[in-house]
Motif scaffolding. Structure first.
Motif, short mmCIF file in Angstrom:
data_model
loop_
_atom_site.label_atom_id
_atom_site.label_comp_id
_atom_site.label_asym_id
_atom_site.label_seq_id
_atom_site.Cartn_x
_atom_site.Cartn_y
_atom_site.Cartn_z
N THR A 264 -19.10 -1.43 7.01
CA THR A 264 -20.13 -0.52 7.09
C THR A 264 -20.21 0.56 5.85
O THR A 264 -19.17 1.03 5.47
N ASN A 265 -21.28 0.80 5.77
CA ASN A 265 -21.69 1.60 4.57
C ASN A 265 -21.58 3.11 5.04
O ASN A 265 -22.54 3.84 5.33
N THR A 266 -20.35 3.39 5.01
CA THR A 266 -19.85 5.01 5.47
C THR A 266 -18.53 5.28 4.91
O THR A 266 -17.74 4.57 4.46
N LEU A 272 -14.84 1.58 -2.64
CA LEU A 272 -13.87 0.20 -2.66
C LEU A 272 -14.81 -1.04 -2.74
O LEU A 272 -14.51 -1.73 -3.50
N ILE A 273 -15.98 -0.95 -2.12
CA ILE A 273 -16.75 -2.17 -2.04
C ILE A 273 -17.90 -1.90 -2.82
O ILE A 273 -18.92 -0.86 -2.39
N GLU A 274 -18.43 -2.60 -3.93
CA GLU A 274 -19.75 -2.49 -4.62
C GLU A 274 -20.37 -3.39 -3.96
O GLU A 274 -20.10 -4.70 -4.17
N ASP A 275 -21.80 -3.18 -3.59
CA ASP A 275 -22.74 -4.06 -2.78
C ASP A 275 -23.12 -5.07 -3.80
O ASP A 275 -23.46 -5.02 -4.84
N GLY A 279 -18.46 -7.92 -2.26
CA GLY A 279 -18.68 -7.64 -0.76
C GLY A 279 -20.03 -7.27 -0.61
O GLY A 279 -20.76 -6.94 -1.32
N PHE A 280 -20.26 -6.57 0.70
CA PHE A 280 -21.32 -6.10 0.94
C PHE A 280 -21.19 -4.65 2.08
O PHE A 280 -20.41 -4.89 2.80
N LEU A 281 -22.02 -3.86 1.76
CA LEU A 281 -22.03 -2.71 2.71
C LEU A 281 -23.22 -2.86 3.72
O LEU A 281 -24.19 -3.11 3.24
#
Length: 338
Positions: A264-266, A272-275, A279-281
């Motif tokens: 989740t993009n929150t 941590l995660i670069e869309d 990975g994906f947000l």
């Protein structure tokens, strides 16, 4: 607490025990009360420890303990440095809530404030710079020296999520997306690791004919959790609307084991995660986005590998306990040499 003259560390507890093995740390002395203490009782306990140990630095991981350190320093007129290290959560506080008031009080009277993510600082109304620092969680990298799990085309894809079954965690969207993907013919197994009050409802939501494909493991030993993650193709962590993440240990473990992550993009997740890179947000409770991202990832094993490799490189460069400890000790030196 740290004491410069002997270069030793004192771990002072509010409770009677700690679930961490400290047997190999020969420079750490643990002082624990016989029973858990109220704030007033701990204030007295802490005051005596300061008188006896005369620390150079007090580094607290709990807001009320930082407050106790501020009060003891004021009343004893002792000169020691206070580091407030309790900022770990990314949900913005109500301005006049108890947590917000304690955080602001501690920030004013502490010499340094450490959070494990920029989002945790922002949630309390602060930003990096000056006395405000960001230091991520650190891991013993030896735990993650597991054989790399190459994709076997004869086996189902495996995705999983490690989280408590509590109100903030969104297992429902994961289960619904998994059902949709399996019904569309994708050979998929989903593993859910954790326990809590919402686990039974999550299990009952899975159609009877898919209960061997969407599996609930409950609580596992840490080494067994890492073995499970190591078998996955994708790690997932989802939060419900109105809830957030700090610097998620689960996501960091996925990364250390070389997994692409959908989360989740929150909160601290975008740190941590670069869309589109490792990975994906996705938005809160967005089953459609989760399905589309999983379909895209699972259709291209080369993308899976590249994203997982990127996760692993970033994590191994930044989250090792030796690196984090060195950064923390450097900050200690800066503060006590001012």
């Amino acid at each position: 607490m740290t004491k410069k003259s002997s270069d030793r560390f004192l771990l002072l507890l509010r409770q009677s025990r700690i679930d961490i093995d400290l047997s190999g740390l020969d420079r750490v002395t643990v002082i624990a009360p016989e029973n858990s203490l109220s704030f007033i009782e701990f204030l007295r306990f802490f005051r005596l420890a300061v008188i006896e140990m005369a620390p150079d630095i007090v580094h607290s991981w709990e807001g009320v303990v930082t407050t106790a350190a501020v009060l003891v320093r004021s009343t004893l007129r002792r000169s020691f440095t206070i580091i407030a290290g309790s900022l770990r959560y990314s949900r913005r506080y109500r301005f006049f809530s108890k947590t917000a008031l304690i955080s602001r009080f501690n920030a004013i009277f502490s010499d340094a404030v450490i959070a494990n993510s920029r989002s945790a600082l922002a949630a309390a109304g602060f930003s990096p710079g000056g006395k405000f620092h960001v230091l991520p969680n650190g891991f013993d990298l030896n735990q993650f020296l597991l054989p790399r799990n190459g994709r076997n085309s004869l086996k189902p894809f495996r995705i999983g999520m490690v989280a408590n079954f509590t109100e903030p965690k969104d297992y429902s969207t994961l289960a619904a997306a998994a059902v949709e993907l399996i019904r569309k013919g994708i050979d998929l197994t989903v593993e859910c690791v954790g326990d809590g009050p919402e686990r039974a409802a999550a299990e009952h939501s899975v159609p009877a004919d898919l209960r061997g494909r969407i599996v609930f493991f409950g609580v596992l030993r840490n080494e067994d959790v890492l073995k499970r993650i190591n078998e996955w193709d994708v790690g997932v962590l989802l939060s419900k609307k109105g809830h957030s993440e700090g610097m998620s240990n689960a996501i960091m473990e996925y990364m250390l084991l070389g997994k692409p992550v959908i989360c989740t993009n929150t909160g601290g997740n975008p740190e941590l995660i670069e869309d589109g890179v490792n990975g994906f947000l996705i938005p809160h409770e967005d089953r459609f986005q989760l399905v589309e991202r999983l379909k895209w990832l699972l259709s291209d094993t080369e993308v899976l590998r590249k994203m997982g490799d990127h996760s692993r490189r970033v994590a191994w460069m930044n989250f090792g306990i030796d690196r984090v400890s060195t950064q923390l000790l450097s900050l200690y030196d800066q503060l006590r040499n001012r």
